[in-house]
Design an enzyme around this catalytic site. Structure first.
Site, PDB file in Angstrom:
ATOM      1  N   LEU A   1     -33.435  18.781  95.726  1.00  0.00           N
ATOM      2  CA  LEU A   1     -32.565  19.925  95.973  1.00  0.00           C
ATOM      3  C   LEU A   1     -31.807  19.787  97.284  1.00  0.00           C
ATOM      4  O   LEU A   1     -30.681  20.270  97.408  1.00  0.00           O
ATOM      5  CB  LEU A   1     -33.388  21.212  95.996  1.00  0.00           C
ATOM      6  CG  LEU A   1     -34.080  21.607  94.685  1.00  0.00           C
ATOM      7  CD1 LEU A   1     -34.967  22.821  94.914  1.00  0.00           C
ATOM      8  CD2 LEU A   1     -33.055  21.880  93.608  1.00  0.00           C
ATOM      9  N   GLY A   2     -32.430  19.153  98.252  1.00  0.00           N
ATOM     10  CA  GLY A   2     -31.783  19.028  99.554  1.00  0.00           C
ATOM     11  C   GLY A   2     -32.607  18.158 100.475  1.00  0.00           C
ATOM     12  O   GLY A   2     -33.733  17.764 100.161  1.00  0.00           O
ATOM     13  N   GLU A   3     -32.027  17.865 101.628  1.00  0.00           N
ATOM     14  CA  GLU A   3     -32.692  17.042 102.621  1.00  0.00           C
ATOM     15  C   GLU A   3     -32.531  17.669 103.991  1.00  0.00           C
ATOM     16  O   GLU A   3     -31.526  18.318 104.277  1.00  0.00           O
ATOM     17  CB  GLU A   3     -32.093  15.628 102.613  1.00  0.00           C
ATOM     18  CG  GLU A   3     -32.261  14.910 101.280  1.00  0.00           C
ATOM     19  CD  GLU A   3     -31.463  13.632 101.199  1.00  0.00           C
ATOM     20  OE1 GLU A   3     -31.399  12.922 102.216  1.00  0.00           O
ATOM     21  OE2 GLU A   3     -30.886  13.358 100.141  1.00  0.00           O
ATOM     22  N   GLY A   4     -33.534  17.499 104.818  1.00  0.00           N
ATOM     23  CA  GLY A   4     -33.476  18.037 106.168  1.00  0.00           C
ATOM     24  C   GLY A   4     -33.931  17.014 107.176  1.00  0.00           C
ATOM     25  O   GLY A   4     -34.126  15.835 106.861  1.00  0.00           O
TER      26      GLY A   4
ATOM     27  N   GLY B   1     -37.613  15.916 106.099  1.00  0.00           N
ATOM     28  CA  GLY B   1     -37.996  15.517 104.750  1.00  0.00           C
ATOM     29  C   GLY B   1     -37.098  16.104 103.687  1.00  0.00           C
ATOM     30  O   GLY B   1     -36.069  16.703 103.987  1.00  0.00           O
ATOM     31  N   GLU B   2     -37.523  15.934 102.434  1.00  0.00           N
ATOM     32  CA  GLU B   2     -36.746  16.388 101.296  1.00  0.00           C
ATOM     33  C   GLU B   2     -37.329  17.671 100.704  1.00  0.00           C
ATOM     34  O   GLU B   2     -38.504  17.957 100.851  1.00  0.00           O
ATOM     35  CB  GLU B   2     -36.730  15.315 100.202  1.00  0.00           C
ATOM     36  CG  GLU B   2     -35.954  14.069 100.562  1.00  0.00           C
ATOM     37  CD  GLU B   2     -35.923  13.071  99.413  1.00  0.00           C
ATOM     38  OE1 GLU B   2     -34.901  12.375  99.276  1.00  0.00           O
ATOM     39  OE2 GLU B   2     -36.912  12.993  98.665  1.00  0.00           O
ATOM     40  N   VAL B   3     -36.456  18.420 100.036  1.00  0.00           N
ATOM     41  CA  VAL B   3     -36.879  19.567  99.239  1.00  0.00           C
ATOM     42  C   VAL B   3     -36.653  19.206  97.785  1.00  0.00           C
ATOM     43  O   VAL B   3     -35.551  18.818  97.398  1.00  0.00           O
ATOM     44  CB  VAL B   3     -36.092  20.838  99.602  1.00  0.00           C
ATOM     45  CG1 VAL B   3     -36.551  22.008  98.731  1.00  0.00           C
ATOM     46  CG2 VAL B   3     -36.277  21.186 101.074  1.00  0.00           C
TER      47      VAL B   3
ATOM     48  N   LYS C   1     -41.078  21.532  99.865  1.00  0.00           N
ATOM     49  CA  LYS C   1     -40.567  20.777 101.003  1.00  0.00           C
ATOM     50  C   LYS C   1     -41.630  19.768 101.407  1.00  0.00           C
ATOM     51  O   LYS C   1     -42.761  20.146 101.717  1.00  0.00           O
ATOM     52  CB  LYS C   1     -40.249  21.727 102.162  1.00  0.00           C
ATOM     53  CG  LYS C   1     -39.619  21.067 103.369  1.00  0.00           C
ATOM     54  CD  LYS C   1     -39.214  22.127 104.387  1.00  0.00           C
ATOM     55  CE  LYS C   1     -38.520  21.533 105.590  1.00  0.00           C
ATOM     56  NZ  LYS C   1     -38.105  22.581 106.565  1.00  0.00           N
TER      57      LYS C   1
ATOM     58  N   ASP D   1     -30.525  29.215 113.643  1.00  0.00           N
ATOM     59  CA  ASP D   1     -29.736  28.160 113.000  1.00  0.00           C
ATOM     60  C   ASP D   1     -29.049  28.700 111.740  1.00  0.00           C
ATOM     61  O   ASP D   1     -29.060  28.069 110.689  1.00  0.00           O
ATOM     62  CB  ASP D   1     -30.613  26.958 112.645  1.00  0.00           C
ATOM     63  CG  ASP D   1     -29.777  25.711 112.323  1.00  0.00           C
ATOM     64  OD1 ASP D   1     -28.599  25.655 112.753  1.00  0.00           O
ATOM     65  OD2 ASP D   1     -30.290  24.805 111.643  1.00  0.00           O
TER      66      ASP D   1
END
Length: 477
Positions: A13-16, A19-21, A36, A128
């Site tokens: 779904l996404g990356e931060g 790590g990844e979601v 996550k 944020d």
């Protein structure tokens, strides 16, 4: 390799930063939850920050804040289980240099303020806030996410000033860059910048500092330049108070909620929500999951629009009622998975992230940055390589996935991925932001789409043909 018994990893779904979601779907019920994953072997110094994020997020319970269901840890990974926001990221609804319909912008902004007001009453600052951290559920409601920079600024009635410089430069308040600052006004400033992006489709400045010409123009009242000239005077008057460089003159939440633009009744607002058609860019009405669930004989296009995995609720038969009056089973979109304990307590959690039963329909939800092409998957990849090479973009290819790494106009790192999906003969090119500014990503997407226009399918795609082989996967027995 199975991630957890009974659940399948469907997509990233996404990356931060840590790590990844990923999206997990229960094989029996189709219930969905986001997880996550933080690799503790790589992010050894982040353990305390992750613990703090979990501790704060678990305290929160509000309709406009993404739910945190729980967490667990093994020797390699920290897992944080979150509500699945089926509508994707808010930035995906913003057209670069245009923005969105003011009525829709107002609706999202009202929900953002509601969520932020709740945070501040709990003594928590987000620090944020930006469109990339604002998600949408299946019913198009805004959810504040990512509490990695959040902190408690009030405890037992005592407030403290903050001194950590964190956030994303275009969205942070000017006082954050230079001194200790109050939590609530800093978050309000970020909400003001978000409102600018919703209404104008661009950021007002690179950062709120004296060396930034656009910020200096704003301080000097030059509202005849972009992006301010795109915004009507009522909304602009609100922004002037939210984006006041003087903290003592900046609006509070209570003042924002009394402003005429916040209270304005836009004609026809909420009557129907319009989003872009995924395959050709035209507009079409996005049906809610409940509407789709109630419709008989759903076709493949309706399945495609269904952005939240569905779960059929069984009902108890009433012996004293005739058959025609018996309660009917119904389909609902779940925010609290009934099978979550299976994940939290399961001993088979592992660091393996190999996807088992990929569900291509699930892979196709949430984003407008995609289109069908007339060419085969191989020909499409070759065409994409040719364009990326011509643009001198740095990219890597892994099978049918392209990872593009570059720097945007603000010299900030921007990473996005393009997946070429062969769906029973119909080929879809699906773009997803990994790291960086969502608006900048969408500009690159639109440029690449224009360069691929000679192979893009302009007419409607035959969804029954494209999806026929996927129907069995989508409707598990």
């Amino acid at each position: 390799m199975e991630f957890v018994e009974g659940w399948d990893i469907v997509q990233v779904l996404g990356e931060g930063a840590f790590g990844e979601v990923k999206l997990l779907v229960n094989r029996k019920t189709s219930e969905a939850v986001a997880v996550k994953l933080v690799d503790l072997r790589i992010h050894l110094t982040a353990i305390s920050e992750i613990r703090k994020e979990i501790g704060i997020h678990k305290l929160l319970n509000h309709e406009n804040i993404l739910k945190c269901f729980g967490h667990r840890k093994d020797d390699k990974f920290q897992y944080i289980f979150l509500e699945y926001a089926a509508g994707g990221e808010l930035f995906d609804r913003i057209e670069p240099d245009i923005g969105m319909d003011p009525a829709q912008a107002q609706r999202y902004f009202q929900q953002l303020i509601a969520g932020m007001e709740y945070l501040h009453t709990r003594g928590i600052a987000h620090r944020d806030l930006k469109p990339e951290n604002l998600l949408l559920d299946a019913n198009d409601n805004l959810k504040i996410s990512d509490f990695g920079f959040a902190t408690i600024f009030r405890h037992k009635g005592q407030e403290r000033l903050l001194d950590k410089r964190c956030g994303t430069l275009p969205y942070i308040a000017p006082e954050v860059l230079v001194k200790k600052y109050s939590a609530q006004p800093a978050d309000i400033w970020s909400c003001g910048v978000i409102l600018v992006t919703l209404l104008a489709g661009e950021l007002p400045w690179d950062k709120p500092a004296a060396k930034c010409a656009e910020y200096v123009d704003w301080k000097e009242g030059k509202d005849y330049v972009s992006p301010w000239r795109k915004i009507d005077t009522v909304a602009l008057s609100l922004l002037r108070r939210m984006l006041s460089p003087r903290v003592d003159r900046r609006y509070t939440v209570s003042q924002i909620k009394l402003h005429p633009w916040f209270l304005k009744n836009f004609k026809g607002a909420g009557a129907s929500r319009v989003v872009h058609n995924f395959e050709d860019g035209a507009s079409s009405r996005k049906r809610s999951c409940i509407e789709i669930g109630a419709a008989p004989n759903r076709n493949y296009m309706e399945q495609f629009c269904l952005s939240q995995p569905e779960f059929i609720r069984q009902v108890t038969v009433e012996p004293d009622l005739p058959a025609e009056n018996q309660p009917k089973p119904y389909i609902s979109c779940l925010s609290q998975p009934a099978c979550l304990d299976d994940i939290l307590l399961n001993s088979q959690l592992s660091g393996g992230t190999t996807q088992t039963t990929q569900n291509p329909i699930q892979r196709l939800v949430k984003r407008m940055t995609r289109f069908f092409v007339e060419t085969s998957a191989e020909e499409t990849c070759n065409k994409l390589k040719e364009i990326l090479n011509k643009l001198s973009f740095n990219y890597k290819v892994n099978g049918l996935e392209f990872t593009v790494t570059l720097h945007d106009k603000r010299r900030q790192r921007l990473v996005f991925k393009a997946n070429v999906l062969d769906m029973n003969g119909s080929v879809l090119v699906d773009f997803r932001l990994s790291t960086g500014c969502g608006l900048e990503f969408k500009k690159y997407f639109l440029d690449l789409k224009q360069r691929l226009k000679d192979i893009i399918v302009l007419g409607p795609v035959s969804w029954p043909l494209a999806m026929a082989s996927l129907n069995k996967t989508f409707c598990p027995t």
